[in-house]
Structure formats: structure tokens, C-alpha cells
Design an enzyme around this catalytic site. Structure first.
Site, PDB file in Angstrom:
ATOM      1  CE  LYS A  91      -3.829   1.882   2.793  1.00 39.87           C
ATOM      2  NZ  LYS A  91      -4.707   1.562   3.958  1.00 39.87           N
ATOM      3  CB  SER A 166      -7.984   3.267   2.954  1.00 42.23           C
ATOM      4  OG  SER A 166      -7.093   2.750   3.943  1.00 42.23           O
ATOM      5  CB  SER A 190      -8.202   0.258   5.807  1.00 42.99           C
ATOM      6  OG  SER A 190      -9.023   1.382   6.012  1.00 42.99           O
TER       7      SER A 190
END
Length: 478
Positions: A91, A166, A190
Site C-alpha cells: 500500500k 482504504s 481497511s
């Protein structure tokens, strides 16, 4: 299917279709080169990610150099373990030395990071092959947004829908077969939300199990890093490679890292599991409710003792977490809000600005409330080995720039386990409307990751949901 003992039984015609465990067997046996595997992943990304937008940065040259080094090291007898030669991605709030961290925001300078995040360093030490950095919500909160330099990732199962967030790019990339493993972060869900929406496995470990040093913060007191893979076994392998004490992270836990893979016995006979049905019955869509009920019934047929338990309404956990997060987020972003607010995406700016109205006494009372809620949840582990509930309350949301803001809904079934800081695993349990995946969560006591992985693995051995893959379409005309 369990891990093959005979590597010659593996179908290596498309190595991107395999998970970490199978790839590790093939690499160690010499039947698969890390270079061949890495190139196959890069080719797949090049062919299909122009539609999915899961990657922000693809580090192709670095990846191939690392793959060649891994191949030589393994051939020379320097095999490091089951993550050696395995491609992965991060990420893009996780630092990699020499690679910019964008946080999916125009606020971040295009300057390479000067050091690896602790989790990056551990995965590199384990022999992992970094393929690049993945899309996220802006600073892991402001999204999905269409007003940023990179478009939001889309769901590989149906590109009319989003992959959750996310850690949206992480979920999409693993589901699409671009990488067998990715690191996401999780403050209120997330890792588990995109895992649920993308039909993969995602683990939010115990708070402090994986260091956050070198990771852009969201909420200091609740942030977690976690592995995202295709199976519970793969998740166990990646967790073993990424967990460990970091004395430079104040939230890191000085706890030994057990052999998570060895705990995957496939047997859950006699394990006591609490089914938190009041968190999803009446809250979730009908297809989610029915799928979770079926999954819980299957755990009972596998020998577990499943008993319904009622816990406080999920809204209480969400309210406590939101007060804490808004305060801490504002503290992090206040300098930029004062000097260059126009640089924020609209969604992040809206979500952060509310923090200016939170008083110190509100924040402290929310932390006390959080402690009470966490204590009550943790008390359940004196009765149960694990708790089970829905992974998400609906399937994926439509990819609509004008859609309703998820963060205004206020009902989030992942937040309780974030508030408590306990490990929680999202496991695929079926498909619903529009061909979109459905999921359940399995949560355990602090540092009981081996328990939740064992239950997730046992469920997988009795089902085939984790074996399914989306059909991808290239945006390039033939």
C-alpha cells in the site's frame, strides 16, 4: 486443496494463478524460477492494470534484479524460507528506500524515501520481491476520490464496483493475480473491507504485532499493518515474515512470533466460537446475512461449538473510534490544512476538518469509552476461542463519483475489532449479486492470530470460494 507435498503435481503453466504456499514449493524444488514468476506478474500487470488502476508505481527493474538475486541465492543453497522469491506489493503509505511514497495525494513530494519501513525491511529480509506500490484512499482515509492524480482502483470481479478501502489497490491486486501477497493497513477495517469485497483473505493482526514505523499515520493509537493474500495459509506465511518487535515503534509489542503455519491443523473440533449475529442480522443485506449464517453452520459441522452471543451495538464502537480518529487525524494534517488546504482531495479535507471541533475532554472520554468497549469484548475470550460475524455488511459499492459517502453511514462491522486491537481475519464465504464476493470475520484474543488463521484455514478446506478467480479484461484493443 491443501498444500501439495509433491511439487511435480503443480500446474505451473500460469504461475500467477498460484498462492504463496504453492509457489514456495515450486521455487524451492527448482521447478519455478523467481525470475519467471516475477516476469509473469509484471506481464499480467501490464496487460490488465490499465483497467483496474491498482498500482501507482510498478518497480519492474528493481523486481527483476531482486528475482535474479533470489534465484542465484536459492541455487547456491541460501534458501531463506517460504517467502523467498515471492512477489509482493505495498500500500502506498509504506516506505521503500529509493521509491516515492505518494499516499495517493498531491500533498506528498515526489521524493524517494530514505529508508525502508520496518515491515518492508522484514519482507525483503525474508526474500520477497517487491513489484511496486498500490493505490489507496488519500492518506488512507480520503476516498474513493476522483479528484486526485491517480484514479481509484476498481474491483476485479466487476469493474462497475469498487474494491473497498482504504487498502483498495492491495485488495484489487491480489484478487486480480498481479501479486500473491500485499501489505495493507487497517484502522477501522481497511484491510478487511477490501479483502471482503475482493474475495481474498485479509488479516488485521493484534495492535503492535507488525510495526508501523515508516508507514504514513492515520490514527496513531489504532493503526495496524496487515497481510492480504488468497488463502489463510498464505496469510500465515506472510504474517510470519512481517511480524516482529520494533523498539523504534512505540506501539510495537515485544511478543515472540510463533509458527503460524504449524498451527494450521485443519481441525477445529471442540473449539468454542461465539457468533455475534446482532452485528449483522437486521444490519446487513439479506445475501450477507444468509451467507454468514451458512458459514457459521458449517463451522459447527466441522466440530466447533458455535453459540450465539450478543455484544453492544456496532454503532458504539464506531462512535468511539470516530472521535479518536478525527482528533488524531487533525493533529497529523493541521499544518497543511492551515497553509495549503486546496491540495487535499475534497473527501479527505471534509473528513479531517471536523477534528478542529473536538475538545481534549472529548478525546480523553472517547479513549476511556474505547477501553471499556475493548475490555468487554476481550472478556468474551474467557468463554470462546474465537468470535465470528460478518466481514462486511454489504457487497462492494458502485464506482460512482457522485455516490453517497461511505463514512456518513456510521455502521461498520469491522470497527469493534479495531477498537479492541484484537486480531481479525476476513475470509471469503460466497458470492452475491453482480458476481461480487461476500465474507465473514473471525476474531481472537490478543496475539491469537494462530487461532483465527486455524479456523479460517479449516473453513477453506471445506469450501472452494478461495479457489475462484475473476475474469479480467484488458483495456487495450487487440
Amino acid at each position: 486443496m491443501d498444500l501439495p507435498h509433491d511439487a511435480s503435481r503443480l500446474d505451473l503453466s500460469d504461475p500467477t494463478s498460484l498462492g504463496i504456499a504453492e509457489l514456495g514449493v515450486a521455487i524451492r524444488s527448482g521447478l519455478l524460477s523467481p525470475v519467471t514468476l516475477t516476469q509473469a506478474c509484471l506481464d499480467r500487470i501490464a496487460r490488465y492494470d490499465n483497467v483496474l488502476h491498482s498500482f501507482i508505481t510498478v518497480t519492474a527493474d528493481r523486481a527483476l534484479a531482486s528475482a535474479r538475486a533470489a534465484e542465484a541465492e536459492i541455487a547456491g543453497g541460501g534458501y531463506r524460507g517460504p517467502f523467498h522469491g515471492i512477489p509482493y506489493a505495498l500500500k502506498d503509505i509504506v516506505d521503500v528506500e529509493g521509491v516515492p511514497t505518494t499516499a495517493h495525494s498531491r500533498l506528498m513530494p515526489d521524493t524517494p524515501a530514505t529508508a525502508d519501513a520496518h515491515v518492508t525491511a522484514l519482507l525483503e529480509h525474508a526474500g520477497g520481491i517487491l513489484l511496486g506500490k498500490l493505490g489507496t484512499f488519500e492518506f488512507a482515509l480520503g476516498g474513493p476520490s476522483w479528484d486526485l492524480p491517480w484514479p481509484p482502483p476498481l474491483n476485479p470481479w466487476n469493474t462497475d464496483f469498487l474494491p473497498g478501502g482504504s487498502s483498495s489497490g492491495s485488495g484489487a491486486a491480489v484478487a486480480a493475480g498481479f501479486v500473491p501477497a500485499a501489505i495493507g493497513t487497517d484502522t477501522g477495517g481497511s484491510v478487511r473491507w477490501p479483502a471482503a469485497c475482493c474475495g481474498i483473505v485479509g488479516l488485521k493482526p493484534t495492535y503492535g504485532r507488525i510495526s508501523r514505523r515508516g508507514v504514513q499515520p492515520n490514527t496513531f493509537s489504532i493503526d495496524h499493518c496487515g497481510p492480504m493474500t488468497r488463502t489463510a495459509r498464505d496469510c500465515a506465511i506472510m504474517l510470519a515474515a512481517s511480524a516482529g518487535y520494533d523498539p523504534l515503534d512505540p506501539g510495537s509489542a515485544d511478543e515472540p512470533v510463533p509458527d503460524y503455519v504449524a498451527a494450521l491443523s485443519g481441525d477445529i473440533t471442540g473449539m468454542r466460537i461465539g457468533l455475534i449475529r446482532n452485528w449483522y442480522a437486521g444490519e446487513a443485506t439479506e445475501e450477507v446475512t444468509e451467507a454468514v449464517d451458512r458459514a457459521a453452520a458449517l463451522l459447527a459441522t466441522l466440530g466447533a461449538i458455535v453459540e450465539e452471543v450478543v455484544l453492544p451495538d456496532i454503532g458504539q464502537y464506531a462512535d468511539a473510534k470516530t472521535l479518536i480518529s478525527m482528533s488524531e487525524l487533525y493533529t497529523i494534517h493541521a499544518p497543511d490544512l492551515r497553509t495549503r488546504p486546496e491540495m487535499f482531495g475534497a473527501k479527505l479535507r471534509q473528513r479531517v476538518m471536523g477534528g478542529v471541533f473536538i475538545r481534549a475532554e472529548d478525546y480523553l472520554n472517547a479513549q476511556r469509552w474505547r477501553a471499556d468497549l475493548a475490555r468487554g469484548l476481550n472478556m468474551q475470550f474467557s468463554r470462546f476461542d474465537a468470535l465470528v460475524t460478518a466481514g462486511w455488511l454489504n457487497a462492494a459499492d458502485p464506482a460512482d463519483p457522485n455516490g453517497a459517502d461511505f463514512f456518513r453511514r456510521g455502521r461498520n462491522v469491522t470497527m469493534p475489532f479495531s477498537v479492541a486491537g484484537v486480531p481479525s481475519l476476513s475470509v471469503p464465504i460466497g458470492f452475491g449479486a453482480h458476481g461480487l464476493p461476500l465474507a465473514m470475520q473471525v476474531a481472537g484474543a490478543p496475539f491469537a492470530e494462530a487461532t483465527v488463521l486455524r479456523i479460517g484455514h479449516a473453513y477453506e478446506q471445506a469450501t472452494e470460494w478461495h479457489t475462484r478467480s475473476p475474469i479480467l479484461h484488458s483495456g487495450v484493443s487487440a
